[in-house]
Design an enzyme around this catalytic site. Structure first.
Site, PDB file in Angstrom:
ATOM      1  N   ASP A  75       7.980   5.121 -21.561  1.00 46.70           N
ATOM      2  CA  ASP A  75       9.108   5.652 -22.323  1.00 46.70           C
ATOM      3  C   ASP A  75       8.668   6.418 -23.574  1.00 46.70           C
ATOM      4  O   ASP A  75       7.487   6.379 -23.966  1.00 46.70           O
ATOM      5  CB  ASP A  75      10.074   4.509 -22.708  1.00 46.70           C
ATOM      6  CG  ASP A  75       9.358   3.238 -23.150  1.00 46.70           C
ATOM      7  OD1 ASP A  75       8.163   3.309 -23.508  1.00 46.70           O
ATOM      8  OD2 ASP A  75       9.981   2.172 -23.151  1.00 46.70           O
ATOM      9  N   ASN A 144      16.052  -8.870 -25.561  1.00 48.33           N
ATOM     10  CA  ASN A 144      17.298  -8.902 -24.778  1.00 48.33           C
ATOM     11  C   ASN A 144      17.018  -8.765 -23.282  1.00 48.33           C
ATOM     12  O   ASN A 144      17.916  -8.552 -22.488  1.00 48.33           O
ATOM     13  CB  ASN A 144      18.253  -7.791 -25.249  1.00 48.33           C
ATOM     14  CG  ASN A 144      17.642  -6.398 -25.088  1.00 48.33           C
ATOM     15  OD1 ASN A 144      16.551  -6.245 -24.542  1.00 48.33           O
ATOM     16  ND2 ASN A 144      18.345  -5.382 -25.565  1.00 48.33           N
ATOM     17  N   GLU A 151      18.143  -1.069 -20.854  1.00 48.09           N
ATOM     18  CA  GLU A 151      18.878  -2.030 -21.660  1.00 48.09           C
ATOM     19  C   GLU A 151      19.871  -2.833 -20.806  1.00 48.09           C
ATOM     20  O   GLU A 151      20.248  -2.389 -19.714  1.00 48.09           O
ATOM     21  CB  GLU A 151      19.641  -1.282 -22.764  1.00 48.09           C
ATOM     22  CG  GLU A 151      18.748  -0.502 -23.720  1.00 48.09           C
ATOM     23  CD  GLU A 151      18.000  -1.385 -24.727  1.00 48.09           C
ATOM     24  OE1 GLU A 151      17.814  -2.593 -24.461  1.00 48.09           O
ATOM     25  OE2 GLU A 151      17.602  -0.870 -25.772  1.00 48.09           O
TER      26      GLU A 151
HETATM   27  C1  F6R Z   1       7.430  -0.250 -24.779  1.00 51.49           C
HETATM   28  C2  F6R Z   1       8.623  -0.699 -24.066  1.00 51.49           C
HETATM   29  C3  F6R Z   1       9.395  -1.885 -24.474  1.00 51.49           C
HETATM   30  C4  F6R Z   1       8.544  -3.031 -25.021  1.00 51.49           C
HETATM   31  C5  F6R Z   1       9.424  -4.223 -25.406  1.00 51.49           C
HETATM   32  C6  F6R Z   1       8.621  -5.340 -26.036  1.00 51.49           C
HETATM   33  O1  F6R Z   1       6.884   0.910 -24.191  1.00 51.49           O
HETATM   34  O2  F6R Z   1       9.009  -0.058 -23.150  1.00 51.49           O
HETATM   35  O3  F6R Z   1      10.140  -2.346 -23.362  1.00 51.49           O
HETATM   36  O4  F6R Z   1       7.611  -3.414 -24.057  1.00 51.49           O
HETATM   37  O5  F6R Z   1      10.404  -3.813 -26.299  1.00 51.49           O
HETATM   38  O6  F6R Z   1       8.131  -4.877 -27.258  1.00 51.49           O
HETATM   39  P1  F6R Z   1       7.052  -5.697 -28.092  1.00 51.49           P
HETATM   40  O7  F6R Z   1       5.843  -5.763 -27.247  1.00 51.49           O
HETATM   41  O8  F6R Z   1       6.840  -4.885 -29.337  1.00 51.49           O
HETATM   42  O9  F6R Z   1       7.657  -7.045 -28.342  1.00 51.49           O
END
Ligand code: F6R
Length: 251
Positions: A75, A144, A151
């Site tokens: 992303d 979440n 999402e």
């Molecule tokens: C990152 C991504 C997100 C993260 C998720 C967890 O490229 O796509 O889905 O993997 O938000 O984030 P952290 O590792 O910072 O807790």
């Protein structure tokens, strides 16, 4: 004789965040060694940092060769330039790519500067297909239950698309920006469909604050309300989680 395809979810317990990084890096290394020109789906965020550090160490020791690897990131924020320190392209260059011998021409992140969302997403889907799909997809887990920026409440069958980030995701990412207003409100993300088409999936989860969501992902109902719950249906998923994230889970 026909072979029955079995759903396989492995859960590896790591002592702590460093150990998690070593275990996850071992799985990624094995993939690169078995298929040097593999397509790695990569993630940003806090979770993969110790994994990338370990991969860099093994590369420096001469144990790993990234020269034929193709990487496709999950992303990117819409509106951020590659040289913006908060963009995911910048993160990848800083935390992995510039330390190893990967061919930068073979590293891909959605184009945050493409204002035409349809074009950005169409191009990215085309790219994934033209690389022959993802061999190993690395994922972090959002509080979440999001994976990539898929999402809660979004359809499982989506491919790359533009999302409006939820309040909880904007809040979680706020630490990287000077204020809430500065956090981009939209992102391009590969969809659940792209993720589910990966040959293998590796999910890394760290910290007590993820224990509740990890439990729901592994043992709760499969529902778009918890996007990562769909991983229960993938036939080759490995979770590496530290003790804090595993909490009281029995497995
Ligand atoms: C990152 C991504 C997100 C993260 C998720 C967890 O490229 O796509 O889905 O993997 O938000 O984030 P952290 O590792 O910072 O807790």
């Amino acid at each position: 004789m026909e072979r029955k395809q079995e759903i396989m979810t492995r859960i590896y317990k790591a002592k702590d965040y460093q150990d998690l990084g070593r275990k996850a890096a071992n799985i990624i290394s094995a993939q690169i060694i078995m298929k040097p020109d593999c397509v790695l789906g990569l993630a940003t965020g806090s979770s993969p940092l110790s994994t990338y550090e370990q991969l860099i160490k093994w590369y420096e020791k001469g144990d790993l060769d990234f020269s034929e690897v193709i990487s496709i990131n999950l992303d990117e924020y819409k509106g951020l330039a590659p040289d913006d320190p908060r963009s995911y392209r910048y993160y990848m260059n800083k935390h992995l790519f510039k330390h190893v011998n990967i061919d930068m021409e073979k590293t891909f992140v959605p184009d945050g500067l493409e204002p035409d969302s349809e074009k950005a997403c169409r191009d990215y889907n085309f790219l994934i297909r033209s690389c022959g799909g993802i061999d190993l997809q690395l994922l972090g887990l959002g509080h979440n239950g999001h994976i990539g920026f898929n999402e809660p409440g979004e359809a499982f069958e989506k491919e790359t698309h533009c999302v409006n980030l939820t309040e909880s995701t904007i809040e979680a990412n706020r630490r990287f920006f000077t204020s809430y207003d500065k956090v981009p409100k939209q992102a391009y993300t590969i969809g659940i469909k792209n993720i589910m088409q990966a040959e293998k999936i590796l999910v890394i989860v760290s910290g007590a604050d993820k224990a509740g969501i990890l439990d729901s992902v592994l043992h709760g109902p499969i529902t778009p309300k918890i996007p990562a719950s769909i991983l229960q249906l993938h036939n080759d998923v490995t979770f590496v989680a530290d003790e804090a994230a595993l909490g009281n889970l029995s497995f």
